[in-house]
Design a protein around this motif. Structure first.
Motif, short mmCIF file in Angstrom:
data_model
loop_
_atom_site.label_atom_id
_atom_site.label_comp_id
_atom_site.label_asym_id
_atom_site.label_seq_id
_atom_site.Cartn_x
_atom_site.Cartn_y
_atom_site.Cartn_z
N ILE A 31 32.43 41.09 26.07
CA ILE A 31 32.02 40.74 27.43
C ILE A 31 32.08 39.22 27.58
CG2 ILE A 31 30.13 40.75 29.12
CD1 ILE A 31 29.14 43.34 27.81
N THR A 32 32.82 38.77 28.58
CA THR A 32 33.01 37.33 28.78
C THR A 32 32.72 36.96 30.23
OG1 THR A 32 34.81 37.38 27.15
CG2 THR A 32 34.61 35.40 28.51
N PHE A 33 31.83 36.00 30.43
CA PHE A 33 31.61 35.49 31.78
C PHE A 33 32.73 34.51 32.12
CE2 PHE A 33 27.31 36.84 30.63
CZ PHE A 33 26.95 37.54 31.77
N LEU A 34 33.35 34.72 33.29
CA LEU A 34 34.50 33.92 33.68
C LEU A 34 34.07 32.70 34.48
CD1 LEU A 34 36.99 36.76 34.75
CD2 LEU A 34 36.65 35.73 32.49
N ASN A 35 34.71 31.58 34.19
CA ASN A 35 34.45 30.34 34.92
C ASN A 35 35.41 30.29 36.11
OD1 ASN A 35 33.62 27.81 35.72
ND2 ASN A 35 34.83 26.73 34.17
N THR A 36 34.96 30.79 37.25
CA THR A 36 35.81 30.86 38.44
C THR A 36 35.21 30.02 39.56
OG1 THR A 36 34.71 32.73 39.52
CG2 THR A 36 36.30 33.24 37.76
N LYS A 37 35.94 29.96 40.67
CA LYS A 37 35.46 29.24 41.84
C LYS A 37 34.71 30.15 42.80
CE LYS A 37 39.16 25.78 41.62
NZ LYS A 37 40.28 25.13 42.34
N ALA A 38 34.44 31.39 42.37
CA ALA A 38 33.72 32.33 43.23
C ALA A 38 32.34 31.79 43.57
CB ALA A 38 33.61 33.68 42.54
N GLU A 39 31.98 31.85 44.85
CA GLU A 39 30.71 31.30 45.31
C GLU A 39 29.64 32.36 45.51
OE1 GLU A 39 31.83 28.94 48.79
OE2 GLU A 39 31.48 27.18 47.54
N TYR A 40 30.05 33.61 45.65
CA TYR A 40 29.09 34.65 45.97
C TYR A 40 28.89 35.64 44.83
CZ TYR A 40 29.24 32.96 50.75
OH TYR A 40 29.15 32.16 51.87
N HIS A 41 29.54 35.42 43.70
CA HIS A 41 29.45 36.34 42.58
C HIS A 41 29.44 35.62 41.24
CE1 HIS A 41 31.16 39.03 45.69
NE2 HIS A 41 30.47 39.95 45.09
N VAL A 42 28.73 36.19 40.30
CA VAL A 42 28.97 35.93 38.89
C VAL A 42 29.98 36.97 38.44
CG1 VAL A 42 27.95 35.95 36.58
CG2 VAL A 42 26.66 35.01 38.50
N ILE A 43 31.02 36.55 37.73
CA ILE A 43 32.10 37.47 37.37
C ILE A 43 32.22 37.57 35.85
CG2 ILE A 43 34.56 37.96 37.59
CD1 ILE A 43 34.54 36.48 40.22
N ALA A 44 32.28 38.80 35.36
CA ALA A 44 32.40 39.03 33.92
C ALA A 44 33.60 39.94 33.64
CB ALA A 44 31.13 39.67 33.37
N LEU A 45 34.31 39.63 32.57
CA LEU A 45 35.39 40.48 32.07
C LEU A 45 34.82 41.38 30.98
CD1 LEU A 45 38.34 41.36 31.55
CD2 LEU A 45 38.57 39.33 30.08
N ILE A 46 35.00 42.68 31.16
CA ILE A 46 34.52 43.66 30.18
C ILE A 46 35.72 44.30 29.52
CG2 ILE A 46 33.10 45.70 29.82
CD1 ILE A 46 31.65 45.05 32.43
N GLU A 47 35.86 44.07 28.22
CA GLU A 47 36.99 44.61 27.47
C GLU A 47 36.53 45.79 26.62
OE1 GLU A 47 39.72 41.35 25.91
OE2 GLU A 47 37.89 40.19 26.35
N PHE A 48 37.31 46.86 26.65
CA PHE A 48 37.01 48.08 25.90
C PHE A 48 38.06 48.30 24.82
CE2 PHE A 48 35.21 48.72 30.15
CZ PHE A 48 33.91 49.09 29.85
N GLU A 49 37.70 49.10 23.86
CA GLU A 49 38.65 49.38 22.77
C GLU A 49 39.68 50.41 23.17
OE1 GLU A 49 38.60 50.72 18.04
OE2 GLU A 49 36.73 50.29 19.10
N GLU A 50 39.26 51.43 23.94
CA GLU A 50 40.16 52.54 24.21
C GLU A 50 40.30 52.86 25.70
OE1 GLU A 50 38.88 55.87 21.93
OE2 GLU A 50 39.46 54.99 20.00
N ARG A 51 40.02 51.90 26.55
CA ARG A 51 40.26 52.09 27.98
C ARG A 51 40.58 50.74 28.61
NH1 ARG A 51 35.25 54.68 30.72
NH2 ARG A 51 36.34 54.12 32.65
N GLU A 52 41.08 50.79 29.86
CA GLU A 52 41.47 49.56 30.54
C GLU A 52 40.27 48.64 30.73
OE1 GLU A 52 44.61 50.18 33.82
OE2 GLU A 52 43.54 52.09 33.74
N ASP A 53 40.55 47.34 30.72
CA ASP A 53 39.49 46.36 30.94
C ASP A 53 38.96 46.46 32.37
OD1 ASP A 53 40.05 45.53 28.39
OD2 ASP A 53 41.23 43.78 29.00
#
Length: 377
Positions: A31-53
């Motif tokens: 699980i990685t929190f992304l450093n984006t320019k989004a102003e209304y959200h905290v955004i996280a990338l969730i990576e799985f072993e056997e399914r799409e991120d």
């Protein structure tokens, strides 16, 4: 208004792990929190072993429920009625009774990177294909005419119905408490939905006039309230002509950061962030906002936009197609003046309580008064 990022929630990896468990999803590999320019959200990338991120967008308490529910309804309409690529929704909640304590929307991760990151590497031919794709997006959005101004939502039978207007420039609860104590989001903003261009414009003017009466920072505008009342009466008298427009769904933030691009296949894979999308008069639609902004803040974007539009028009002409930019033109000088007056008053009301743009706001006032006097002589 205040900076939306100031109201973003604090969420940990542990919170997201608990959300996955309670949502019957497998544990994440990473699980990685992304450093984006989004102003209304905290955004996280969730990576799985056997399914799409997955991408998890965790909303701040800016516009409770409405923003999330609007985006879900818009995405559903797009998937049913267009070929515009959007990310599939996995799970969501428009309330806060969950492991995050926040509204959230989890979607499949789209392949590629945001277009602003890869744009400098694209050649003119590749850029022209991007322009053509985005013009097709606009064509699809403007091909359906609606009968309301506002967002979308689901009723109890899961049918799509008109919803309230949403706008990033609305007064939020935290700003209202500071600058307009005792007021509410509904009393300070034109919520709707509305039936026509004039009805929406009048509602906006009346809300701005309400702000003028409530805030001492806007006292310099009070002498012009009778003129504004006469202007509103004139708009209603000329309603038929001023309502000559098409009401269409607009993304309203089609900058390159919201466009995903696959550099291997050189194609757009999806359009993100439909949360503030609403049905609007075409003249207030996507070409009047951030369409294809490359997010480079160097003061030269206007020149780049003019070049981009020239390329789009040239491509359309070479193919014997209609110039999409003409679709967004005002249908009369009166209609354009109506919109200019609304925009000028909005700008004055936005900056005055915060003590910003002191010189410019007086220039805006003078421009506004000139328009109002021309309508009410």
């Amino acid at each position: 208004m205040g900076t939306p990022r100031e109201a973003l929630p604090t969420v940990t990896v542990g919170h997201i792990e608990e959300l996955l468990e309670t949502s019957n999803l497998p544990p994440a590999e990473k699980i990685t929190f992304l450093n984006t320019k989004a102003e209304y959200h905290v955004i996280a990338l969730i990576e799985f072993e056997e399914r799409e991120d997955h991408i998890l967008r965790i909303a701040g308490n800016h516009v409770p429920k409405l923003k999330t529910e609007n985006e879900l309804a818009v995405l559903a309409w797009l998937q049913k009625n267009t070929t515009i690529p959007v990310a599939q929704v996995i799970v969501y909640q428009s309330g806060t009774d969950n492991a995050l304590g926040c509204e959230y929307l989890m979607q499949k991760r789209l392949k590629g990177q945001s277009l602003d990151l890869v744009w400098p590497t694209l050649n003119e031919g590749q850029r022209l294909k991007v322009y053509d794709f985005m013009v097709d997006v606009l064509r699809q959005l403007t091909s359906r005419e609606w009968e309301h101004i506002g967002g979308l939502q689901f009723d109890e039978e899961d049918d799509l119905i008109p919803g309230p207007v949403l706008d990033e420039r609305f007064w939020e609860a935290r700003d209202i408490e500071k600058f307009f104590p005792g007021e509410t989001v509904e009393s300070m903003n034109p919520v709707g939905p509305y039936k026509s261009y004039v009805e929406f414009s009048v509602a906006r003017l009346e809300k701005y006039m309400h702000a003028i009466r409530k805030s001492d920072s806007l006292a310099f505008m009070r002498e012009h309230l009778p003129l504004l009342e006469k202007f509103i009466a004139a708009l209603k008298e000329d309603e038929k002509k001023l309502n000559d427009t098409k009401l269409c769904l607009a993304h309203r933030d089609l900058h390159m950061g919201n466009i995903m691009y696959d550099v291997e296949e050189h194609k757009i894979t999806g359009i993100l962030d439909w949360e503030f999308s609403v049905v609007m008069p075409l003249q207030q639609g996507d070409l009047s906002r951030a369409f294809m902004h490359d997010l480079v803040d160097d003061g030269k974007w206007y020149e780049r936009k003019k070049k981009m539009l020239r390329m789009i028009r040239g491509s359309a002409k070479a193919k014997g197609e209609k110039d999409i930019s003409k679709t967004y033109a005002f249908t009369s000088e009166d209609q354009e003046e109506m919109q200019e007056a609304v925009d000028l008053l909005r700008a004055i009301v936005e900056v005055s309580p915060r003590g910003q743009r002191e010189r410019e706001k007086m220039e805006w006032r003078d421009e506004l008064v000139k328009i109002l006097e021309g309508w009410t002589e």
